[in-house]
Design an enzyme around this catalytic site. Sequence first.
Site, PDB file in Angstrom:
ATOM      1  N   ASP A 106       0.838  -1.202   0.000  1.00 42.21           N
ATOM      2  CA  ASP A 106       0.000   0.000   0.000  1.00 42.21           C
ATOM      3  C   ASP A 106       0.872   1.252   0.000  1.00 42.21           C
ATOM      4  O   ASP A 106       0.521   2.274  -0.589  1.00 42.21           O
ATOM      5  CB  ASP A 106      -0.906  -0.022   1.246  1.00 42.21           C
TER       6      ASP A 106
ATOM      7  N   CYS B 275      -3.108   5.808  -2.019  1.00 40.06           N
ATOM      8  CA  CYS B 275      -3.700   4.963  -3.060  1.00 40.06           C
ATOM      9  C   CYS B 275      -3.596   5.738  -4.362  1.00 40.06           C
ATOM     10  O   CYS B 275      -4.000   6.902  -4.417  1.00 40.06           O
ATOM     11  CB  CYS B 275      -5.155   4.641  -2.738  1.00 40.06           C
TER      12      CYS B 275
ATOM     13  N   ASN C  99      -1.394   4.551   5.450  1.00 41.21           N
ATOM     14  CA  ASN C  99      -2.111   3.958   6.582  1.00 41.21           C
ATOM     15  C   ASN C  99      -1.530   4.509   7.874  1.00 41.21           C
ATOM     16  O   ASN C  99      -0.437   5.064   7.886  1.00 41.21           O
ATOM     17  CB  ASN C  99      -1.895   2.447   6.602  1.00 41.21           C
TER      18      ASN C  99
HETATM   19  P1  HMG Z   1      -8.744  -3.318 -17.262  1.00 45.90           P
HETATM   20  O1  HMG Z   1      -7.924  -2.376 -18.095  1.00 45.90           O
HETATM   21  O2  HMG Z   1     -10.220  -3.145 -17.239  1.00 45.90           O
HETATM   22  O3  HMG Z   1      -8.397  -4.863 -17.517  1.00 45.90           O
HETATM   23  O4  HMG Z   1      -8.171  -3.195 -15.780  1.00 45.90           O
HETATM   24  P2  HMG Z   1      -8.340  -5.762 -18.804  1.00 45.90           P
HETATM   25  O5  HMG Z   1      -8.716  -7.115 -18.352  1.00 45.90           O
HETATM   26  O6  HMG Z   1      -9.090  -5.103 -19.922  1.00 45.90           O
HETATM   27  O7  HMG Z   1      -6.771  -5.772 -19.168  1.00 45.90           O
HETATM   28  C1  HMG Z   1      -6.112  -4.658 -19.721  1.00 45.90           C
HETATM   29  C2  HMG Z   1      -4.639  -5.008 -19.875  1.00 45.90           C
HETATM   30  O8  HMG Z   1      -4.053  -5.243 -18.601  1.00 45.90           O
HETATM   31  C3  HMG Z   1      -4.399  -6.294 -20.671  1.00 45.90           C
HETATM   32  O9  HMG Z   1      -3.162  -6.152 -21.308  1.00 45.90           O
HETATM   33  C4  HMG Z   1      -4.271  -7.346 -19.616  1.00 45.90           C
HETATM   34  O10 HMG Z   1      -3.521  -8.455 -20.042  1.00 45.90           O
HETATM   35  C5  HMG Z   1      -3.554  -6.589 -18.526  1.00 45.90           C
HETATM   36  P3  HMG Z   1      -3.058  -5.829 -22.899  1.00 45.90           P
HETATM   37  O11 HMG Z   1      -3.890  -6.887 -23.568  1.00 45.90           O
HETATM   38  O12 HMG Z   1      -3.668  -4.444 -23.043  1.00 45.90           O
HETATM   39  O13 HMG Z   1      -1.595  -5.883 -23.171  1.00 45.90           O
HETATM   40  N1  HMG Z   1      -3.870  -7.120 -17.200  1.00 45.90           N
HETATM   41  C6  HMG Z   1      -2.952  -7.587 -16.342  1.00 45.90           C
HETATM   42  N2  HMG Z   1      -1.616  -7.676 -16.421  1.00 45.90           N
HETATM   43  C7  HMG Z   1      -0.975  -8.208 -15.353  1.00 45.90           C
HETATM   44  N3  HMG Z   1      -1.611  -8.601 -14.225  1.00 45.90           N
HETATM   45  C8  HMG Z   1      -2.944  -8.540 -14.122  1.00 45.90           C
HETATM   46  C9  HMG Z   1      -3.664  -8.001 -15.226  1.00 45.90           C
HETATM   47  N4  HMG Z   1      -4.974  -7.776 -15.426  1.00 45.90           N
HETATM   48  C10 HMG Z   1      -5.085  -7.264 -16.645  1.00 45.90           C
HETATM   49  N5  HMG Z   1      -3.556  -8.928 -13.004  1.00 45.90           N
HETATM   50  C11 HMG Z   1      -7.696  -4.157 -13.645  1.00 45.90           C
HETATM   51  C12 HMG Z   1      -8.755  -3.921 -14.713  1.00 45.90           C
HETATM   52  C13 HMG Z   1      -8.433  -4.625 -12.386  1.00 45.90           C
HETATM   53  C14 HMG Z   1      -6.723  -5.224 -14.111  1.00 45.90           C
HETATM   54  C15 HMG Z   1      -6.945  -2.832 -13.381  1.00 45.90           C
HETATM   55  O14 HMG Z   1      -7.888  -1.825 -13.171  1.00 45.90           O
HETATM   56  C16 HMG Z   1      -6.030  -2.884 -12.205  1.00 45.90           C
HETATM   57  O15 HMG Z   1      -5.026  -3.597 -12.230  1.00 45.90           O
HETATM   58  N6  HMG Z   1      -6.323  -2.085 -11.145  1.00 45.90           N
HETATM   59  C17 HMG Z   1      -5.550  -2.119  -9.923  1.00 45.90           C
HETATM   60  C18 HMG Z   1      -5.489  -0.736  -9.309  1.00 45.90           C
HETATM   61  C19 HMG Z   1      -4.722  -0.814  -8.021  1.00 45.90           C
HETATM   62  O16 HMG Z   1      -3.800  -1.606  -7.879  1.00 45.90           O
HETATM   63  N7  HMG Z   1      -5.080   0.050  -7.045  1.00 45.90           N
HETATM   64  C20 HMG Z   1      -4.435   0.040  -5.763  1.00 45.90           C
HETATM   65  C21 HMG Z   1      -4.750  -1.160  -4.946  1.00 45.90           C
HETATM   66  S1  HMG Z   1      -6.308  -1.023  -4.105  1.00 45.90           S
HETATM   67  C22 HMG Z   1      -5.927  -0.092  -2.701  1.00 45.90           C
HETATM   68  O17 HMG Z   1      -4.858   0.427  -2.570  1.00 45.90           O
HETATM   69  C23 HMG Z   1      -6.974   0.004  -1.617  1.00 45.90           C
HETATM   70  C24 HMG Z   1      -6.627  -0.842  -0.401  1.00 45.90           C
HETATM   71  O18 HMG Z   1      -5.379  -0.463   0.140  1.00 45.90           O
HETATM   72  C25 HMG Z   1      -7.728  -0.679   0.656  1.00 45.90           C
HETATM   73  C26 HMG Z   1      -8.053   0.781   1.023  1.00 45.90           C
HETATM   74  O19 HMG Z   1      -7.131   1.535   1.347  1.00 45.90           O
HETATM   75  O20 HMG Z   1      -9.213   1.127   0.935  1.00 45.90           O
HETATM   76  C27 HMG Z   1      -6.550  -2.313  -0.748  1.00 45.90           C
HETATM   77 MG    MG Z   2      -5.074   1.157   1.536  1.00 45.43          MG
END
Ligand code: HMG
Ligand code: MG
Length: 317
Positions: free
Chosen positions: A35, A259, A268
Amino acid sequence: MRPEFAAAAGAACRARARMDNKRVDIKIVEVGARDGLQNEAARVPAPVKIELIERLAACGLPEIEATSFVSPKWVPQMADAAEVLGGLRPTPRVSYPVLVPNVQGLERAVAAGADHVAVFTAASDAFNLRNINCDIAASLERLRPVVARARQAGLRLRGYVSCVLGCPYQGEVRVADVVRVSAALAGMGCDEISLGDTIGVGTPAKARAMLRAVAGEVPMARLALHFHDTRGQALANIYACIEEGARTVDASVAGLGGCPYARGASGNVATEDLVYMLHGMGLDTGVELPALVETAQWISHRLGREPASKLGRVSKL
Ligand code: HMG
Ligand code: MG
């Protein structure tokens, strides 16, 4: 432990102590390496991440979220996930959960050796659309096969719910939505639900009411607090929620992080500030505070800044 907390600890605490085979009153889940570092503008080399995680393990932290197998197009800071997880020496006492957003992420995580994963969604459609490119309903559908496969493979499984006390895009978030999404993740098969105040807008009474409502549907022993400290309320919120019965708390060494899809969010609650408070309350965490403070100072130095924690800045504990 003080008597008023001893009463609240009750069955949940004993069950967890048995589960972890270790007598701690509060389990701290360290999330700084994920995070925190997901939000760094400058690239942090994988060997530095690995050293940070191993230093944290040596401090006695039982669970250290190591990285995330999200799309590197969305979060380039986590593109080295396989290298980081694969580079960690296995330690029987310590678990290294990793974030996975979809089946692709789960497959990458398992290939890199993960045995403990975390899925994530939010109680806000607006936040989810920016963070994971789909609304709540679609996110739950996307996570269903991830959870099923993880369970089939015998992995430990956590589910995050973001925006439990407010959303940067939608504003107020209804407690009913937090309860509904938490119950959905628990019902799917997540062992533990971590409740995220993603942008640190909560205050103690609101945090306590939210936790009480969720605990009406998901047992308190399965709930974790994940409170960002954007407005300096995290410790107060955690104190209130511990009085309410919470026994698992997420924290970030040196207060690292935020984030990438919540502008202005800060890290955090700092782990060392949390440990200081908990030990002052007579609650055991199993964490060695001086070593933790040293680690907070070390990573802050590597990142070229002062620790965001209070304790990281005092010379005498
Ligand atoms: P999307 O663009 O809708 O996904 O993203 P897609 O399925 O259309 O894929 C697009 C491209 O990404 C493709 O590649 C996939 O292969 C690739 P291309 O064909 O264009 O070359 N791809 C991946 N590559 C590697 N690993 C994967 C993966 N998935 C797709 N897993 C998606 C949807 C969910 C993947 C994207 O939006 C994403 O990765 N989001 C993550 C954002 C993030 O990490 N945010 C921070 C974490 S959450 C947080 O911090 C909150 C938390 O701490 C709690 C709190 O504080 O509240 C947990
Ligand atoms: Mg968080």
